[in-house]
Design a protein around this motif. Structure first.
Motif, PDB file in Angstrom:
ATOM      1  N   ASP A   1       0.804  -1.225   0.000  1.00  0.00           N
ATOM      2  CA  ASP A   1       0.000   0.000   0.000  1.00  0.00           C
ATOM      3  C   ASP A   1       0.838   1.277   0.000  1.00  0.00           C
ATOM      4  O   ASP A   1       0.308   2.361   0.168  1.00  0.00           O
ATOM      5  CB  ASP A   1      -0.988   0.040   1.178  1.00  0.00           C
ATOM      6  CG  ASP A   1      -1.972  -1.111   1.121  1.00  0.00           C
ATOM      7  OD1 ASP A   1      -2.298  -1.562   0.003  1.00  0.00           O
ATOM      8  OD2 ASP A   1      -2.416  -1.565   2.195  1.00  0.00           O
TER       9      ASP A   1
ATOM     10  N   ILE B   1      -2.382   2.718  -4.143  1.00  0.00           N
ATOM     11  CA  ILE B   1      -3.047   3.817  -3.447  1.00  0.00           C
ATOM     12  C   ILE B   1      -2.317   5.136  -3.692  1.00  0.00           C
ATOM     13  O   ILE B   1      -2.937   6.159  -3.990  1.00  0.00           O
ATOM     14  CB  ILE B   1      -3.143   3.523  -1.933  1.00  0.00           C
ATOM     15  CG1 ILE B   1      -4.054   2.310  -1.702  1.00  0.00           C
ATOM     16  CG2 ILE B   1      -3.656   4.730  -1.167  1.00  0.00           C
ATOM     17  CD1 ILE B   1      -4.042   1.790  -0.284  1.00  0.00           C
TER      18      ILE B   1
ATOM     19  N   GLU C   1      -2.800   6.267  -7.366  1.00  0.00           N
ATOM     20  CA  GLU C   1      -4.118   6.844  -7.602  1.00  0.00           C
ATOM     21  C   GLU C   1      -4.209   8.257  -7.042  1.00  0.00           C
ATOM     22  O   GLU C   1      -4.796   9.146  -7.659  1.00  0.00           O
ATOM     23  CB  GLU C   1      -5.202   5.955  -6.998  1.00  0.00           C
ATOM     24  CG  GLU C   1      -5.437   4.691  -7.775  1.00  0.00           C
ATOM     25  CD  GLU C   1      -6.400   3.731  -7.079  1.00  0.00           C
ATOM     26  OE1 GLU C   1      -6.895   4.069  -5.976  1.00  0.00           O
ATOM     27  OE2 GLU C   1      -6.642   2.650  -7.627  1.00  0.00           O
TER      28      GLU C   1
END
Length: 107
Positions: free
Chosen positions: A60, A99, A102
């Protein structure tokens, strides 16, 4: 098959970073500065232990990789215009996780 493709790069994960941090923080009074400094120092040590390549994956967040660069037998010196030889070396590369990627794509 190409020899370079068949070699596996050693991948370190969050667990490896945690164990490195645990060694540094054992028996010390925990402060935010100590934790952050220890985390960064642990990452730096793991990257510097690369022999010759390594991959540190933090889910992440992203992946830090130490990669080899190829030698450049005909690089040009911008100031003089002469051709020089640049030996192979290593570089560090960061690839953001899903993440983070994005978030960076948002306007």
């Amino acid at each position: 098959m190409d020899k370079k493709k068949s070699e596996r790069v050693r991948t370190l994960t969050r667990t490896d970073i945690e164990s490195k941090l645990e060694d540094k923080l054992t028996g010390k009074k925990l402060t935010h500065k100590l934790i952050v400094d220890s985390f960064i120092e642990s990452l730096r040590e793991l990257v510097m232990e690369a022999d010759p390549v390594i991959r540190i994956e933090i889910r992440d967040f992203g992946v830090f990789e130490v990669k080899k660069t190829k030698a450049k037998p005909r690089a040009r010196n911008i100031n003089t215009g002469e051709f020089i030889y640049v030996p192979e070396s290593r570089k560090i590369h960061f690839k953001p996780g899903k993440i983070v990627k994005e978030f960076l794509r948002k306007k």
